[in-house]
Structures are given as C-alpha cells and as structure tokens.
Design an enzyme around this catalytic site. Sequence first.
Site, PDB file in Angstrom:
ATOM      1  N   ARG A  71       6.358  -8.810  10.378  1.00 20.92           N
ATOM      2  CA  ARG A  71       7.303  -8.078   9.530  1.00 20.92           C
ATOM      3  C   ARG A  71       7.101  -6.567   9.564  1.00 20.92           C
ATOM      4  O   ARG A  71       8.013  -5.815   9.222  1.00 20.92           O
ATOM      5  CB  ARG A  71       7.192  -8.565   8.076  1.00 20.92           C
ATOM      6  CG  ARG A  71       5.822  -8.281   7.458  1.00 20.92           C
ATOM      7  CD  ARG A  71       5.550  -9.110   6.213  1.00 20.92           C
ATOM      8  NE  ARG A  71       4.207  -8.847   5.676  1.00 20.92           N
ATOM      9  CZ  ARG A  71       3.106  -9.402   6.157  1.00 20.92           C
ATOM     10  NH1 ARG A  71       3.175 -10.232   7.180  1.00 20.92           N
ATOM     11  NH2 ARG A  71       1.930  -9.128   5.626  1.00 20.92           N
ATOM     12  N   LEU A 108      -3.643   6.057  -2.466  1.00 15.73           N
ATOM     13  CA  LEU A 108      -3.466   7.199  -3.353  1.00 15.73           C
ATOM     14  C   LEU A 108      -3.669   6.804  -4.809  1.00 15.73           C
ATOM     15  O   LEU A 108      -3.143   5.801  -5.275  1.00 15.73           O
ATOM     16  CB  LEU A 108      -2.073   7.799  -3.166  1.00 15.73           C
ATOM     17  CG  LEU A 108      -1.790   8.445  -1.803  1.00 15.73           C
ATOM     18  CD1 LEU A 108      -0.381   9.013  -1.780  1.00 15.73           C
ATOM     19  CD2 LEU A 108      -2.811   9.542  -1.493  1.00 15.73           C
ATOM     20  N   CYS A 174       9.112   0.217 -17.972  1.00 16.21           N
ATOM     21  CA  CYS A 174      10.131  -0.365 -18.862  1.00 16.21           C
ATOM     22  C   CYS A 174      10.567  -1.729 -18.354  1.00 16.21           C
ATOM     23  O   CYS A 174      10.823  -2.650 -19.142  1.00 16.21           O
ATOM     24  CB  CYS A 174      11.349   0.551 -18.941  1.00 16.21           C
ATOM     25  SG  CYS A 174      11.101   2.148 -19.730  1.00 16.21           S
ATOM     26  N   CYS A 189       2.617 -11.351  -0.497  1.00 18.18           N
ATOM     27  CA  CYS A 189       2.927 -11.972   0.794  1.00 18.18           C
ATOM     28  C   CYS A 189       1.792 -12.854   1.290  1.00 18.18           C
ATOM     29  O   CYS A 189       2.025 -13.866   1.953  1.00 18.18           O
ATOM     30  CB  CYS A 189       3.229 -10.886   1.829  1.00 18.18           C
ATOM     31  SG  CYS A 189       4.683  -9.897   1.447  1.00 18.18           S
ATOM     32  N   CYS A 246       8.169   2.669 -24.613  1.00 17.97           N
ATOM     33  CA  CYS A 246       7.376   2.577 -23.384  1.00 17.97           C
ATOM     34  C   CYS A 246       6.234   3.594 -23.427  1.00 17.97           C
ATOM     35  O   CYS A 246       6.470   4.782 -23.696  1.00 17.97           O
ATOM     36  CB  CYS A 246       8.273   2.836 -22.163  1.00 17.97           C
ATOM     37  SG  CYS A 246       7.377   2.930 -20.594  1.00 17.97           S
ATOM     38  N   CYS A 249       7.193   6.427 -20.447  1.00 18.00           N
ATOM     39  CA  CYS A 249       8.347   7.322 -20.547  1.00 18.00           C
ATOM     40  C   CYS A 249       9.009   7.310 -21.922  1.00 18.00           C
ATOM     41  O   CYS A 249      10.027   7.984 -22.121  1.00 18.00           O
ATOM     42  CB  CYS A 249       9.398   6.961 -19.495  1.00 18.00           C
ATOM     43  SG  CYS A 249      10.252   5.383 -19.822  1.00 18.00           S
TER      44      CYS A 249
END
Length: 256
Positions: A71, A108, A174, A189, A246, A249
């Site tokens: 894939r 990261l 959210c 996967c 939330c 945010c």
Amino acid sequence: MLSDQEFLRYNRQIMLPEIGETGQAKLSQAQVLLVGAGGLGSAAALYLAGAGIGHLVIADDDEVESSNLQRQVIYRDSDAGLAKAEQAADQLRALNPHIRVRPVKARLAGQRLAMEVALADVVLDCSDNLETRHAVNQACLEARKPLIAGAAIRWQGQLMAFDFRAGQGPCYHCLFPRRPGATDQPQNCSNSGIAGPVVGTIGTLQALETIKLLADAGDVGFATLKQFDGLNMTWQSFRLAHDHRCPVCGTGENNE
C-alpha cells in the site's frame, strides 16, 4: 514567476481556471508538512510533488518493511530496511526536481512538532497512531495552521479538514476525545488489515484538498467528516460540531 520549464510541466494544471498561473505560483511558494510517510503519506506526497508544491517536509521515524509495499507505493523493494523519510524524499526529488524536499527521521512531538508546524502553510496528518494525531491537532490549533487529516483501516477511510486559521474549533479532539489512561489496543493496519487502494484514495484526497486550499481553487470540506466504504463504493458526510467544553479548542461554555 514561473520558469518556462515549470510552465510546461504544470500546463495541464494551469489550464484549470480555478488555478491558473496565479494559483500555480502560490503552490510553488508553499510549504507543506506531512506527518507520516506510510500509505496516506505515500499517496499524498506523490501528488503534492507532482502538483509543484515548492517545499515538502516529510516526517517519519520508521524504516521500510516488505509488508509496507502492498500500500505504501512510494517505496521500492530495494528500500527495505532503509529510513522511510529519506527514501520518500529521494523518490519525490526524482519525480520533480523543481521542488525542495526535506526528510525528518523522527516521530514529531513536543517542541520539534511545534516548530515544524509553525513553518508550514498546511499540515497533513498521515500518521497511524492516536497519540500523534492528538499532538498534531493541538499543535496546528496553537499555531493557527490548517490541518488535513486522513485515516484508513480495512475497507474504510476517513477524510477530515480543520481550519484553525482563526484559532477556533471544531478540532480532532471534538470528534474523537482522548481518554486518559485508556489501555485498550487501538485498531490499526497491523492487527486489522487494510485494502491498499483505500488508503491511497484517502491520501490522494488529502493532497487534493491541500492543493485547493493553497491555490484558492475552491471550497475545502472544513469541519466535515467524510467516510468512504471501499467495499460498497459509498460515501457519507457528517458536519462536525464544536464541543465548547473540549479541552483543546473549547471555550469552557456549557450549552446544555
């Protein structure tokens, strides 16, 4: 200004009235961060490079395995055991020598994630784990950068776009709240399987939304969850609600 070589290369794209030379110039000046160089990142990166995105940053800490090749079409059998970020960067440079590609051989997080997000015009979440997804979501919100997120498992795919340029939600949290201390093994996967073209479809659409956004070429499906069923070839769309409570945010308001 586009060079003669660039004009010839992107001619079919420039012919689109929604893009034109102005839109193509915007693409050539843009920087896009791809978090993850697996199935989603493979498809997205190839089309972004082909479209002439001026600077691509592709981050992944993994190495190519033979089981990826079903894939993750940016790699070749000879890449097994080598760093995904570097091998993907080599393929993108070979595809388009007019762009810059910077590989980041790291998962990261923290300050490094915040720095890379701050440098980007658009961020694509092509990762495969919830920890990274939530971290990227928060970093994009804090930096006020648009986020185009994708996911795929078995025959199903998801496409989500979040417009954080005004510093507001809704956000990924959210839609999929993070449960502190959760110990259940997430589906992925490796333990649930994946149809290759499904993940390729979602990655390609992440690239499409990014091109439209950067070139001001049309409406992007912000605050919408699009679900794809590859087995039945059907799509469903759901408008995302902003959870004002939330922790990422929210405004702290309770509208109940």
